[in-house]
Write an enzyme that holds these catalytic residues in place. Structure first.
Site, PDB file in Angstrom:
ATOM      1  N   CYS A  96      -6.339  -2.117   1.891  1.00 29.88           N
ATOM      2  CA  CYS A  96      -6.501  -1.972   3.333  1.00 29.88           C
ATOM      3  C   CYS A  96      -7.945  -2.195   3.791  1.00 29.88           C
ATOM      4  O   CYS A  96      -8.533  -3.231   3.518  1.00 29.88           O
ATOM      5  CB  CYS A  96      -5.964  -0.604   3.737  1.00 29.88           C
ATOM      6  SG  CYS A  96      -5.646  -0.363   5.500  1.00 29.88           S
TER       7      CYS A  96
ATOM      8  N   GLU B  13       0.835  -1.210   0.000  1.00 30.52           N
ATOM      9  CA  GLU B  13       0.000   0.000   0.000  1.00 30.52           C
ATOM     10  C   GLU B  13       0.867   1.256   0.000  1.00 30.52           C
ATOM     11  O   GLU B  13       1.748   1.412   0.846  1.00 30.52           O
ATOM     12  CB  GLU B  13      -0.922  -0.001   1.222  1.00 30.52           C
ATOM     13  CG  GLU B  13      -1.813   1.215   1.309  1.00 30.52           C
ATOM     14  CD  GLU B  13      -2.778   1.180   2.483  1.00 30.52           C
ATOM     15  OE1 GLU B  13      -3.626   2.101   2.580  1.00 30.52           O
ATOM     16  OE2 GLU B  13      -2.695   0.246   3.309  1.00 30.52           O
TER      17      GLU B  13
ATOM     18  N   LYS C  49      -8.446   4.253  -3.603  1.00 30.17           N
ATOM     19  CA  LYS C  49      -9.104   3.783  -2.378  1.00 30.17           C
ATOM     20  C   LYS C  49     -10.389   4.566  -2.129  1.00 30.17           C
ATOM     21  O   LYS C  49     -10.391   5.798  -2.110  1.00 30.17           O
ATOM     22  CB  LYS C  49      -8.151   3.922  -1.196  1.00 30.17           C
ATOM     23  CG  LYS C  49      -8.673   3.283   0.092  1.00 30.17           C
ATOM     24  CD  LYS C  49      -7.632   3.357   1.194  1.00 30.17           C
ATOM     25  CE  LYS C  49      -8.110   2.679   2.459  1.00 30.17           C
ATOM     26  NZ  LYS C  49      -7.110   2.771   3.545  1.00 30.17           N
TER      27      LYS C  49
END
Length: 312
Positions: free
Chosen positions: A172, A45, A138
């Site tokens: 995540c 990430e 994201k």
């Protein structure tokens, strides 16, 4: 679909907040992964640019109008990468030179238009020709991440066709968003890349649940960062100052089978390229006889589900 694929997980720290030095390191890592036999290489990430782990090392850093934090944010923006810029072209050439499939987490900046000044937590999928086949931002920054990242969109909730099956990924805590998971299950992944700061016990749980629910292989990728590499503008907490070699992000990368068992056990506090060959990729189809949340184990006559895949 091929019977097997060799995966290289990059559990190496980038050069934090230094894109040019990170690119040089990335070039060497891709070459090494290729020499080790990898066909698919995955980075963690926000690997390029660096995950803002400093936000969670002290409550002082997240307080209102704190000059040091603003300086670090400005540096974070400067070291982020534009999809249309020259750095991206360097990455494409690097990937093409090694002929690898690559999934890369990065800090993406927007330099013009309505989102000028915004940083996105992004995940790119590139083919061996160096073409970007998927670009995911994201959806919802997690907790303190909201201070530095913008809200993404649904355009990247896609899978990519590869010789070893359909490849997708999430970032995540998107793995705790039921509708994001279902959107990805419906695009039919065979291999899913789950990128995290550290794949600690709860993140292992989310990754294993995703594999079981999606009936796919999951590559859980963790980041590495030592206290001494945190931004110099932010003084270390007394505990970290005493232990500058301490890991702030500890890795924990693992590979999980479609029945939630480990193909590769988690690896913590060790930098390296983790190589593993997935055998019998058809297992994802075998396991869907038991559970198929986007097929026979769904009730489309009861539930309606739509996803907006427009780029903001």
């Amino acid at each position: 679909m091929k019977e097997q694929v060799t995966i290289g997980i990059i559990q190496h720290a980038p050069v934090f907040l230094d894109t040019q030095k990170s690119l040089a390191k990335m070039e060497g890592l891709l070459k090494e992964a290729k020499e080790l036999g990898a066909e698919l290489v995955v980075f963690g990430e926000s690997w390029l640019g660096g995950y803002p782990a400093w936000l969670d090392t002290s409550h002082d850093y997240a307080r209102w109008d704190f000059p040091a934090t603003k300086k670090v944010f400005a540096k974070m923006y400067q070291e982020s990468v534009s999809i249309e810029g020259g750095v991206m072209e360097e990455i494409k050439k690097m990937v093409q030179a090694n002929g690898l499939w690559v999934v890369l987490g990065m800090n993406e900046k927007v330099e013009q238009g309505p989102y000028n000044g915004t940083i996105f937590n992004s995940l790119l999928t590139l083919n061996p020709e160096g073409e970007i086949l998927n670009h995911h931002r994201k959806l919802m920054p997690t907790y303190t991440e909201k201070l530095v990242y913008g809200l993404g969109d649904g355009k990247g909730l896609q899978s990519v066709k590869t010789p070893f099956g359909k490849l997708g990924g999430l970032i995540c805590w998107e793995h705790w968003m039921p509708l994001a998971r279902q959107a990805m299950h419906q695009v039919g992944e065979h291999i899913h890349v789950a990128v995290w700061p550290t794949v600690h016990a709860t993140h292992q749980l989310a990754s294993r649940n995703y594999a079981f629910e999606g009936r796919c292989f999951v590559i859980a990728v963790g980041q590495m960062l030592q206290a001494k590499d945190l931004p110099s503008e932010l003084p270390l907490t007394p505990e970290l100052a005493e232990h500058p070699e301490a890991w702030v992000m500890r890795g924990g990368s693992s590979i999980i089978a479609p029945d939630a068992t480990y193909e590769m056990e988690p690896v913590f506090e060790r930098e390296g390229i983790l190589i593993h060959t997935l055998q019998n990729l058809a297992r994802v189809l075998e396991e869907r006889m038991t559970l198929d949340t986007s097929g026979h184990y769904n009730r489309y006559d009861v539930f309606e589900f739509e996803v907006s895949r427009k780029r903001k």
